[in-house]
Design a protein around this motif. Structure first.
Motif, PDB file in Angstrom:
ATOM      1  N   ALA A 101       0.861  -1.188   0.000  1.00  0.00           N
ATOM      2  CA  ALA A 101       0.000   0.000   0.000  1.00  0.00           C
ATOM      3  C   ALA A 101       0.886   1.222   0.000  1.00  0.00           C
ATOM      4  O   ALA A 101       1.955   1.231   0.638  1.00  0.00           O
ATOM      5  N   SER A 102       0.482   2.265  -0.708  1.00  0.00           N
ATOM      6  CA  SER A 102       1.309   3.462  -0.810  1.00  0.00           C
ATOM      7  C   SER A 102       0.439   4.690  -0.983  1.00  0.00           C
ATOM      8  O   SER A 102      -0.673   4.625  -1.506  1.00  0.00           O
ATOM      9  N   VAL A 103       0.981   5.829  -0.514  1.00  0.00           N
ATOM     10  CA  VAL A 103       0.296   7.110  -0.665  1.00  0.00           C
ATOM     11  C   VAL A 103       0.602   7.667  -2.055  1.00  0.00           C
ATOM     12  O   VAL A 103       1.759   7.655  -2.503  1.00  0.00           O
ATOM     13  N   VAL A 104      -0.441   8.156  -2.733  1.00  0.00           N
ATOM     14  CA  VAL A 104      -0.278   8.815  -4.032  1.00  0.00           C
ATOM     15  C   VAL A 104      -0.470  10.309  -3.788  1.00  0.00           C
ATOM     16  O   VAL A 104      -1.594  10.766  -3.557  1.00  0.00           O
ATOM     17  N   PRO A 105       0.616  11.100  -3.785  1.00  0.00           N
ATOM     18  CA  PRO A 105       0.515  12.516  -3.424  1.00  0.00           C
ATOM     19  C   PRO A 105      -0.555  13.251  -4.223  1.00  0.00           C
ATOM     20  O   PRO A 105      -0.589  13.178  -5.453  1.00  0.00           O
ATOM     21  N   GLY A 106      -1.449  13.931  -3.496  1.00  0.00           N
ATOM     22  CA  GLY A 106      -2.495  14.715  -4.120  1.00  0.00           C
ATOM     23  C   GLY A 106      -3.634  13.909  -4.695  1.00  0.00           C
ATOM     24  O   GLY A 106      -4.581  14.472  -5.234  1.00  0.00           O
ATOM     25  N   LYS A 107      -3.568  12.583  -4.597  1.00  0.00           N
ATOM     26  CA  LYS A 107      -4.597  11.731  -5.208  1.00  0.00           C
ATOM     27  C   LYS A 107      -5.295  10.823  -4.203  1.00  0.00           C
ATOM     28  O   LYS A 107      -6.459  10.497  -4.363  1.00  0.00           O
ATOM     29  N   GLY A 108      -4.582  10.383  -3.156  1.00  0.00           N
ATOM     30  CA  GLY A 108      -5.157   9.435  -2.213  1.00  0.00           C
ATOM     31  C   GLY A 108      -4.135   8.373  -1.892  1.00  0.00           C
ATOM     32  O   GLY A 108      -2.938   8.653  -1.780  1.00  0.00           O
ATOM     33  N   PHE A 109      -4.571   7.139  -1.746  1.00  0.00           N
ATOM     34  CA  PHE A 109      -3.618   6.061  -1.563  1.00  0.00           C
ATOM     35  C   PHE A 109      -4.100   4.820  -2.304  1.00  0.00           C
ATOM     36  O   PHE A 109      -5.287   4.640  -2.543  1.00  0.00           O
ATOM     37  N   ALA A 110      -3.113   3.956  -2.671  1.00  0.00           N
ATOM     38  CA  ALA A 110      -3.401   2.800  -3.515  1.00  0.00           C
ATOM     39  C   ALA A 110      -2.953   1.526  -2.826  1.00  0.00           C
ATOM     40  O   ALA A 110      -1.950   1.500  -2.119  1.00  0.00           O
ATOM     41  N   VAL A 111      -3.720   0.477  -3.059  1.00  0.00           N
ATOM     42  CA  VAL A 111      -3.409  -0.842  -2.522  1.00  0.00           C
ATOM     43  C   VAL A 111      -3.206  -1.788  -3.692  1.00  0.00           C
ATOM     44  O   VAL A 111      -4.069  -1.900  -4.575  1.00  0.00           O
ATOM     45  N   LEU A 112      -2.059  -2.482  -3.725  1.00  0.00           N
ATOM     46  CA  LEU A 112      -1.767  -3.454  -4.756  1.00  0.00           C
ATOM     47  C   LEU A 112      -2.015  -4.839  -4.184  1.00  0.00           C
ATOM     48  O   LEU A 112      -1.489  -5.202  -3.128  1.00  0.00           O
ATOM     49  N   THR A 113      -2.831  -5.622  -4.877  1.00  0.00           N
ATOM     50  CA  THR A 113      -3.163  -6.958  -4.387  1.00  0.00           C
ATOM     51  C   THR A 113      -2.153  -7.990  -4.864  1.00  0.00           C
ATOM     52  O   THR A 113      -1.406  -7.760  -5.823  1.00  0.00           O
ATOM     53  N   LYS A 114      -2.179  -9.123  -4.191  1.00  0.00           N
ATOM     54  CA  LYS A 114      -1.494 -10.297  -4.724  1.00  0.00           C
ATOM     55  C   LYS A 114      -2.392 -10.911  -5.797  1.00  0.00           C
ATOM     56  O   LYS A 114      -3.457 -10.370  -6.110  1.00  0.00           O
ATOM     57  N   THR A 115      -1.956 -12.012  -6.362  1.00  0.00           N
ATOM     58  CA  THR A 115      -2.761 -12.628  -7.422  1.00  0.00           C
ATOM     59  C   THR A 115      -4.093 -13.107  -6.858  1.00  0.00           C
ATOM     60  O   THR A 115      -4.134 -13.888  -5.901  1.00  0.00           O
ATOM     61  N   ILE A 116      -5.160 -12.637  -7.462  1.00  0.00           N
ATOM     62  CA  ILE A 116      -6.513 -13.015  -7.046  1.00  0.00           C
ATOM     63  C   ILE A 116      -6.856 -14.377  -7.658  1.00  0.00           C
ATOM     64  O   ILE A 116      -6.644 -14.597  -8.864  1.00  0.00           O
ATOM     65  N   VAL A 117      -7.381 -15.263  -6.832  1.00  0.00           N
ATOM     66  CA  VAL A 117      -7.799 -16.584  -7.279  1.00  0.00           C
ATOM     67  C   VAL A 117      -9.286 -16.743  -6.972  1.00  0.00           C
ATOM     68  O   VAL A 117      -9.731 -16.466  -5.856  1.00  0.00           O
ATOM     69  N   ILE A 118     -10.046 -17.168  -7.962  1.00  0.00           N
ATOM     70  CA  ILE A 118     -11.484 -17.390  -7.774  1.00  0.00           C
ATOM     71  C   ILE A 118     -11.753 -18.895  -7.768  1.00  0.00           C
ATOM     72  O   ILE A 118     -11.311 -19.623  -8.662  1.00  0.00           O
ATOM     73  N   ARG A 119     -12.474 -19.330  -6.738  1.00  0.00           N
ATOM     74  CA  ARG A 119     -12.892 -20.728  -6.647  1.00  0.00           C
ATOM     75  C   ARG A 119     -14.301 -20.866  -7.235  1.00  0.00           C
ATOM     76  O   ARG A 119     -15.212 -20.153  -6.817  1.00  0.00           O
ATOM     77  N   HIS A 120     -14.424 -21.805  -8.169  1.00  0.00           N
ATOM     78  CA  HIS A 120     -15.735 -22.016  -8.800  1.00  0.00           C
ATOM     79  C   HIS A 120     -15.889 -23.473  -9.183  1.00  0.00           C
ATOM     80  O   HIS A 120     -15.052 -24.025  -9.919  1.00  0.00           O
ATOM     81  N   GLU A 121     -16.937 -24.098  -8.653  1.00  0.00           N
ATOM     82  CA  GLU A 121     -17.279 -25.486  -8.949  1.00  0.00           C
ATOM     83  C   GLU A 121     -16.085 -26.411  -8.743  1.00  0.00           C
ATOM     84  O   GLU A 121     -15.761 -27.253  -9.589  1.00  0.00           O
TER      85      GLU A 121
END
Length: 470
Positions: free
Chosen positions: A350-370
């Motif tokens: 997670a990091s602050v974006v000056p003048g914009k807010g802050f951003a969170v970078l995720t790890k690889t998202i995995v979806i479980r389905h069936e």
């Protein structure tokens, strides 16, 4: 037996012509056999009933046959059929608009120009072969949809497109005109309703399409705008409308007694009846107007309630900022939530974006389905200073780079039902909660909802462990 030669073929003994041409033909030497009887002529596939005269004259008939002036047109009178022609050519033209009205002129090759040529050909044939050499002036649709009747010579006919003789009208959206469907670009085509029963009003069997006053024919729809149906359908509707109008105009006279506006004697009984009728009609129209206004007000009230909810949230947030509560409340929450955010198993950084807010970078998202696990990609969740949360893919695992089954590559995210929950959390500075909702959404897949790509398009997770990332 000697064969018959072409020279021995005799012209017909009699022929028909419009009643209006009798003086011209008698001056040319023709003799009237029967005068002003009703005949039927078929032109362009449409039937026209008109007064005709039956003539005879050997020399004139020979001339007619030689020059093929009958134009393959026949006139039927009962069970009798005669050659039919008009010795005088008619004309048809598009009227110039009034000097204070700007009308978009047809461009070469567009629908209006193509239909104009087809319509004028049809009107010229009618003016010649049915009306005995009259002039027809076709007026394009005016912005006001209104034009007073024009007092003209007897040999001139004015036809107005989508127009009424009085400046008061309503409209309907019929599904058909002369049984031809008139839905263009997903909407039904409009047709005016005569506001006042003047002259002759004619129907296609389902709704009114023509109003006639003197030598003025008002078409209640705009035939030029029917090009979207195709040339064939547009011309078919126009021909049928003109045949209906011309037949009505030739017949002339007043409408049937049942359709005629009745005048009332000024006596107490008739005035009382008029008063009751007036009140009943006004009540009916007022009820419709009332219901329409109530519906508009309810829609405005719903929109106002929604706007007030949004306003309340904005005020609450502004109050926190204005009273310095952001430093006491928002900043404290952000510091505490920052630690919670970094502790989440799906968060890479997670990091602050000056003048914009802050951003969170995720790890690889995995979806479980069936029973299977699909690698989707890494995402950025950006919390902006204005309270908005944006989500986009950083690195997609999809073969062609598609972001997510519920994220469009060109329209962006669609948080669905959790959107309001995320917004409420952000108003209260609950950033960790807002992020948690978004991450749960990124891990979800609902086939029944609107999706851009099937989950099966993403690659399967090689590991069978329950850990999302190591």
């Amino acid at each position: 037996m000697a064969s018959r030669s072409k020279s021995s073929t005799k012209p017909p003994e009699h022929f028909c012509a419009p009643f209006s041409t009798r003086e011209l033909l008698t001056k040319a030497g023709a003799t009237i056999i029967e005068s002003e009887i009703m005949g039927e002529v078929i032109l362009g596939g449409e039937k026209f009933a008109l007064p005709v005269c039956i003539f005879t004259h050997d020399r004139l008939l020979a001339f007619i046959d030689k020059h093929s002036i009958p134009r393959d047109t026949e006139c039927r009178i009962g069970d009798r059929i005669y050659p039919f022609f008009s010795p005088k050519n008619g004309s048809a033209q598009i009227a110039e608009p009034p000097p204070d009205v700007q009308i978009k002129k047809a461009k070469p090759g567009d629908g209006q120009e193509i239909l104009s040529a087809l319509f004028l050909d049809n009107l010229k044939a009618v003016a010649t072969n049915v009306l005995g050499g009259m002039s027809i002036i076709l007026h394009q649709r005016l912005p006001s949809a209104f034009h007073s009747p024009i007092k003209v010579r007897e040999d001139v006919l004015h036809i107005f497109a989508e127009c009424l003789p009085v400046p008061r009208f309503e409209s309907i959206n019929p599904e058909t005109i002369f049984d031809v469907p008139v839905e263009i670009d997903g909407r039904l085509y409009g047709c005016l309703i005569p506001g006042v029963k003047r002259g002759i009003i004619l129907s296609d069997g389902d709704h009114d399409v023509v109003q006639i006053i003197g030598n003025n024919i008002y078409i209640l729809f705009d035939p030029f705008s029917l090009y979207g149906l195709g040339e064939t359908a547009a011309l078919l509707i126009f021909r049928k409308t003109i045949a209906l109008a011309i037949n009505g105009w030739i017949k002339g006279g007043e409408p049937d007694v049942g359709d005629r506006d009745q005048s009332l004697d000024l006596n107490p009984e008739s005035l009382d009846e008029l008063a009751h009728t007036f009140v009943a009609e006004r009540k009916k129209h007022s009820l419709l107007h009332l219901q329409s206004q109530e519906q508009e007000v309810r829609a405005l009230e719903d929109a106002l309630r929604e706007a007030k909810k949004v306003l309340a949230g904005t005020r609450r947030f502004w109050r926190v900022l204005d009273e310095g509560g952001f430093h006491r409340h928002g900043a404290d929450h952000l510091m505490k939530d920052y630690a919670r955010i970094l502790e989440h198993p799906l968060v890479h950084s997670a990091s602050v974006v000056p003048g914009k807010g802050f951003a969170v970078l995720t790890k690889t998202i995995v979806i479980r389905h069936e029973g299977k696990k699909y690698r989707i990609g890494t995402f950025t969740v950006h919390f902006e200073l204005d309270g908005a949360a944006l989500v986009w893919v950083e690195e997609s695992c999809h073969p062609t780079g598609e972001p997510h089954p519920h994220i469009s590559a060109h329209n962006g995210q669609c948080l669905g039902n959790i959107g309001a929950t995320v917004d409420d959390a952000l108003v209260e500075h609950e950033y960790a909660d807002a992020l948690n909702y978004i991450l749960l959404w990124l891990e979800s897949y609902t086939p029944d909802l609107v999706i851009w790509h099937k989950i099966e398009e993403w690659p399967l997770e090689e590991s069978n462990t329950t850990e999302v990332n190591t």
